[in-house]
Design an enzyme around this catalytic site. Sequence first.
Site, PDB file in Angstrom:
ATOM      1  N   TYR A   1       5.892   0.419 -16.420  1.00  0.00           N
ATOM      2  CA  TYR A   1       4.801  -0.535 -16.600  1.00  0.00           C
ATOM      3  C   TYR A   1       3.417   0.067 -16.352  1.00  0.00           C
ATOM      4  CZ  TYR A   1       8.303  -3.848 -17.720  1.00  0.00           C
ATOM      5  OH  TYR A   1       9.328  -4.476 -18.382  1.00  0.00           O
TER       6      TYR A   1
ATOM      7  N   HIS B   1      -0.202  -3.303   0.363  1.00  0.00           N
ATOM      8  CA  HIS B   1       0.632  -3.211  -0.848  1.00  0.00           C
ATOM      9  C   HIS B   1       2.113  -2.990  -0.549  1.00  0.00           C
ATOM     10  CE1 HIS B   1      -2.887  -2.157  -3.804  1.00  0.00           C
ATOM     11  NE2 HIS B   1      -3.199  -3.130  -2.954  1.00  0.00           N
TER      12      HIS B   1
ATOM     13  N   TYR C   1     -12.254  -0.667  -7.065  1.00  0.00           N
ATOM     14  CA  TYR C   1     -13.121  -1.638  -6.390  1.00  0.00           C
ATOM     15  C   TYR C   1     -14.561  -1.153  -6.340  1.00  0.00           C
ATOM     16  CZ  TYR C   1      -8.786  -3.880  -4.928  1.00  0.00           C
ATOM     17  OH  TYR C   1      -7.561  -4.511  -4.917  1.00  0.00           O
TER      18      TYR C   1
ATOM     19  N   GLN D   1      -1.647  -6.402   5.242  1.00  0.00           N
ATOM     20  CA  GLN D   1      -0.872  -7.228   4.318  1.00  0.00           C
ATOM     21  C   GLN D   1       0.607  -7.280   4.678  1.00  0.00           C
ATOM     22  OE1 GLN D   1      -1.758  -5.591   0.437  1.00  0.00           O
ATOM     23  NE2 GLN D   1      -3.889  -6.269   0.498  1.00  0.00           N
TER      24      GLN D   1
END
Length: 410
Positions: free
Chosen positions: A292, A186, A303, A122
């Site tokens: 958060y 990520h 997953y 990513q």
Amino acid sequence: MKSVSWCITLAVALTVLNGCSKDDKDNKPESPSTGKPVETNPPNTNYPPAFTGQTRINGVKTAAAYEAKVLTSALVAPWGITSLPDGRLLITEKAGRMRIVTNTGSVGNPITGIPAVNAAGQGGLLGLCIDPQFTSNRMVYWVFSENVTGGTVTAVAKGRLADNEASIENATVIYRAIPAFNGNLHYGGRILFDNTGHLFVSTGERSSLTTRPLAQSVTAALGKIIRITTNGTPAPGNPTFGQSGALPELYSIGHRNPQGIAIHPRTGELWQSEHGPRGGDEINRIKAGANYGWPVITYGIEYSGQPIGTPPIQQQDGMEQPVYYWDPVISPSGMTFYKGNRIPEWENDLFIGALSGTHIARLVIDDNKVVGEERLLATENQRFRDITQGKDGALYAITDGGRLYKIDKQ
């Protein structure tokens, strides 16, 4: 008679005051509701939302006639897009290229002078923005995955776009999100200016079970929204986290993989999109110093199907709830608020590129709550990576498949 007259005057004054203080959304055209949520697939969990409307809000449908045109399909894995003052678009490609594209779809040559990226997984050349004073200083800021001792980091760089637009001059890395990790997932990767001339940057927690807990650590820059100056130092006015060793650049903590940030055009507040695991993608209204929750609270599961946490929890004191979440996921990426009157019913709505969802999500927001959702361009079967509003008022979106779309009224 004098008291009656005073009461009438007061009533008129209050009427005028109330009229002036109304939310400007009250005056915009409304999109008709479909009466049912746009998501029809079953959720991964049976976790109850914290409040009504936090997920699966009723769908809406744009009443105005609009069209979406593919301006080019010649981009290669574009990741970030922003508008230049003259209306052209500056776009990053994951492999490490930056290009200028006209708003008719003419793609320029790669801009040289950009530091090498690690484009595995990513990673790559990620989000970008230009300086508010770009017309005079020509400064560009971007995020990328950088090879360093110990692995890779989410890094922020800046440089000057040369007068001939062929290169970035004096490219300099101004910030690195520590610690480094030997992985390629990520990174987060979005960047934008706040209203005071400082930079917000989103960082991911790097996905590993080893690094995941660092989203809660104030001594690590992983899984955070950070706020820095254009020199990469902690911005003045950042919140103070009480724990020893807290990094002064931290703005909020407890994030998983935030790939979208945007400033609300009316309130000036920062909003964010965040990838959940299996379920639990989030939209958050970011408050300075707030937590958060990831990985302590989440509306998703692993997953593998296993719960996250023992026991799994979705709410905890001292941790913020998402304004909105999706289960199953849509994989929200870059996003922007719509400003202007090209399509009046879209004013102040939030538009988010959906990757696995293969659409652009439109969220109608009223008083910081999502009151309607629409899925645009769902028949295009594209992974929408980022979206911005051009100088002409149209929306421009890029896809992993290399397309650049222009979305505007007919």
